[in-house]
Design a protein around this motif. Structure first.
Motif, short mmCIF file in Angstrom:
data_model
loop_
_atom_site.label_atom_id
_atom_site.label_comp_id
_atom_site.label_asym_id
_atom_site.label_seq_id
_atom_site.Cartn_x
_atom_site.Cartn_y
_atom_site.Cartn_z
N ILE A 79 -5.31 -0.43 28.73
CA ILE A 79 -6.14 0.26 29.73
C ILE A 79 -5.26 0.49 30.95
O ILE A 79 -4.70 -0.47 31.50
CB ILE A 79 -7.38 -0.56 30.11
CG1 ILE A 79 -8.24 -0.85 28.89
CG2 ILE A 79 -8.19 0.15 31.18
CD1 ILE A 79 -9.37 -1.83 29.15
N LEU A 80 -5.11 1.73 31.36
CA LEU A 80 -4.27 2.07 32.49
C LEU A 80 -5.14 2.42 33.69
O LEU A 80 -6.01 3.29 33.60
CB LEU A 80 -3.35 3.24 32.15
CG LEU A 80 -2.48 3.08 30.90
CD1 LEU A 80 -1.58 4.29 30.73
CD2 LEU A 80 -1.66 1.79 30.96
N CYS A 81 -4.92 1.72 34.80
CA CYS A 81 -5.67 1.95 36.05
C CYS A 81 -4.94 3.01 36.86
O CYS A 81 -3.91 2.72 37.48
CB CYS A 81 -5.80 0.66 36.84
SG CYS A 81 -6.55 -0.70 35.92
N LEU A 82 -5.46 4.21 36.88
CA LEU A 82 -4.76 5.34 37.49
C LEU A 82 -5.24 5.59 38.92
O LEU A 82 -6.39 5.36 39.26
CB LEU A 82 -4.97 6.60 36.66
CG LEU A 82 -4.65 6.52 35.17
CD1 LEU A 82 -4.81 7.88 34.53
CD2 LEU A 82 -3.25 5.96 34.94
N GLY A 83 -4.32 6.09 39.73
CA GLY A 83 -4.63 6.47 41.10
C GLY A 83 -3.73 7.61 41.53
O GLY A 83 -3.89 8.74 41.10
N ASP B 64 -9.44 6.70 35.91
CA ASP B 64 -9.22 7.03 37.32
C ASP B 64 -9.92 5.97 38.16
O ASP B 64 -11.14 5.92 38.23
CB ASP B 64 -9.78 8.41 37.64
CG ASP B 64 -9.49 8.85 39.07
OD1 ASP B 64 -8.96 8.01 39.84
OD2 ASP B 64 -9.80 10.00 39.42
N THR B 65 -9.14 5.09 38.79
CA THR B 65 -9.72 3.99 39.56
C THR B 65 -9.64 4.23 41.07
O THR B 65 -9.85 3.30 41.86
CB THR B 65 -9.03 2.66 39.21
OG1 THR B 65 -7.62 2.78 39.38
CG2 THR B 65 -9.33 2.27 37.77
N GLY B 66 -9.37 5.47 41.48
CA GLY B 66 -9.38 5.80 42.90
C GLY B 66 -8.00 5.97 43.49
O GLY B 66 -7.11 5.16 43.23
N TYR B 67 -7.85 6.99 44.30
CA TYR B 67 -6.55 7.30 44.88
C TYR B 67 -6.03 6.18 45.78
O TYR B 67 -4.86 5.80 45.71
CB TYR B 67 -6.65 8.60 45.67
CG TYR B 67 -5.33 9.14 46.16
CD1 TYR B 67 -4.57 10.01 45.38
CD2 TYR B 67 -4.83 8.79 47.41
CE1 TYR B 67 -3.37 10.52 45.81
CE2 TYR B 67 -3.62 9.29 47.86
CZ TYR B 67 -2.88 10.14 47.07
OH TYR B 67 -1.68 10.62 47.51
N ASP B 68 -6.91 5.63 46.63
CA ASP B 68 -6.49 4.65 47.62
C ASP B 68 -6.97 3.23 47.30
O ASP B 68 -6.88 2.34 48.15
CB ASP B 68 -7.01 5.04 49.01
CG ASP B 68 -6.37 6.33 49.52
OD1 ASP B 68 -5.14 6.47 49.37
OD2 ASP B 68 -7.09 7.19 50.06
N SER B 69 -7.48 3.00 46.12
CA SER B 69 -8.02 1.68 45.79
C SER B 69 -6.93 0.62 45.77
O SER B 69 -5.80 0.87 45.35
CB SER B 69 -8.70 1.72 44.42
OG SER B 69 -9.80 2.60 44.42
N GLN B 70 -7.30 -0.58 46.22
CA GLN B 70 -6.41 -1.73 46.11
C GLN B 70 -6.52 -2.31 44.70
O GLN B 70 -7.37 -1.93 43.89
CB GLN B 70 -6.77 -2.78 47.16
CG GLN B 70 -6.58 -2.31 48.60
CD GLN B 70 -5.12 -2.05 48.92
OE1 GLN B 70 -4.25 -2.89 48.69
NE2 GLN B 70 -4.84 -0.87 49.47
N GLY C 254 -7.57 -5.14 43.33
CA GLY C 254 -8.80 -5.76 42.86
C GLY C 254 -9.85 -4.75 42.47
O GLY C 254 -10.54 -4.90 41.45
N ALA C 255 -9.99 -3.70 43.26
CA ALA C 255 -10.95 -2.65 42.96
C ALA C 255 -10.58 -1.94 41.66
O ALA C 255 -11.46 -1.61 40.85
CB ALA C 255 -11.01 -1.64 44.10
N ARG C 256 -9.31 -1.73 41.42
CA ARG C 256 -8.89 -1.06 40.20
C ARG C 256 -9.27 -1.89 38.96
O ARG C 256 -9.73 -1.35 37.95
CB ARG C 256 -7.38 -0.81 40.22
CG ARG C 256 -6.93 0.14 41.33
CD ARG C 256 -5.49 0.57 41.16
NE ARG C 256 -5.05 1.34 42.31
CZ ARG C 256 -5.35 2.63 42.52
NH1 ARG C 256 -6.11 3.27 41.64
NH2 ARG C 256 -4.92 3.26 43.60
N ILE C 257 -9.04 -3.19 39.04
CA ILE C 257 -9.39 -4.05 37.91
C ILE C 257 -10.90 -4.05 37.68
O ILE C 257 -11.37 -3.94 36.54
CB ILE C 257 -8.88 -5.48 38.16
CG1 ILE C 257 -7.37 -5.49 38.36
CG2 ILE C 257 -9.26 -6.40 37.00
CD1 ILE C 257 -6.83 -6.79 38.93
N LYS C 258 -11.66 -4.16 38.75
CA LYS C 258 -13.12 -4.18 38.64
C LYS C 258 -13.64 -2.89 38.00
O LYS C 258 -14.59 -2.91 37.20
CB LYS C 258 -13.75 -4.37 40.01
CG LYS C 258 -15.27 -4.46 40.01
CD LYS C 258 -15.77 -5.71 39.32
CE LYS C 258 -17.28 -5.85 39.47
NZ LYS C 258 -17.79 -7.05 38.74
#
Length: 251
Positions: free
Chosen positions: A41-45, A92-98, A100-104
């Motif tokens: 699973i790739l957390c993209l931003g 897509d976990t958000g452009y500016d996400s930190q 922890g937010a990406r994992i969640k």
């Protein structure tokens, strides 16, 4: 975004910076696949479309194919020059996400109770099977690989008269560990996270996990290297080009 390697990351996300004509992300995935872990699973931003296009076009960029244009357009792949048997979920976990937010934000895609987590800019020769075995041997929520990275400068060992008694060129740190990624986590870690963009995994959640006695370390004294600067990139590239890349455990 790779701010300390901006000359390379201005036009592509940091995990897509190449070592030996392959993105460092590919190296990391090949490393895990060697141990039998092929569901990613790739957390993209930042510039996530670059990574999406890489995987969408992977069969075509690594093989021969015929394109038929017109009303019955199609693409026929004749043969491929890769042996990957990966399942890759791109989120897509958000452009500016930190972090922890990406994992969640990928929680719904994680199957099973245990899952692994690492960063997209570091390589190692850590024994993943041993790491998983240690994690399965305790009941805590997190197992983090602790590493002692090499110093960027030579170390002078001096005595009380200020006489140099030993010089070590770029030695490993001798005291303490740093978080080297390559973690194994249980689903309970998601309870420590928020999907708020400001949720930083390393600052709040990991500190709480440690305070609550839910974090164990897997010591790794072998090779580990992050690609933070252009100097790091050159070091890893030289290792790869010389045929002496310690993280290349696959054949």
């Amino acid at each position: 975004m790779g701010m300390r390697i901006r000359e390379e990351s201005e036009y592509r996300p940091k995990p897509m910076i190449e070592i030996g004509r392959r993105p460092i992300l590919w190296h990391i995935m090949k490393f895990y696949a060697h141990y039998g872990f092929e569901d990613f699973i790739l957390c993209l931003g930042y510039k996530g479309d670059y990574i999406k296009n890489f995987f969408l076009n992977y069969p075509y960029m690594n093989g021969d194919f015929t394109v038929t244009l017109g009303r019955d357009s199609k693409v026929d792949v004749h043969q491929t020059n890769h042996h990957e048997n990966w399942r890759v979920t791109l989120v897509d976990t958000g452009y500016d996400s930190q972090t922890g937010a990406r994992i969640k934000r990928v929680e719904k895609y994680v199957r099973g109770n245990d899952f692994m987590l690492t960063y997209g800019d570091g390589v190692s020769n850590v024994d993943v099977h041993a790491l998983v075995q240690v994690h399965q041997g305790h009941r805590h929520l997190a197992t983090v690989t602790g590493v002692r990275p090499p110093s960027r400068w030579g170390e002078l060992v001096v005595d009380e008269t200020r006489r140099v008694t030993e010089f070590r060129e770029k030695p490993q740190l001798q005291e303490g560990f740093i978080n080297g990624g390559f973690m194994v986590l249980r689903r309970g870690v998601f309870d420590y996270l928020s999907d708020e963009p400001s949720c930083n995994f390393e600052r709040g959640p990991m500190e709480s996990l440690a305070r609550n006695g839910e974090m164990m370390v897997f010591p790794h004294d072998g090779f580990w290297q992050a690609m933070d600067t252009y100097r790091d990139l050159r070091l890893l590239s030289d290792m790869w080009d010389s045929g002496e890349a310690p993280w290349r455990v696959w054949s």
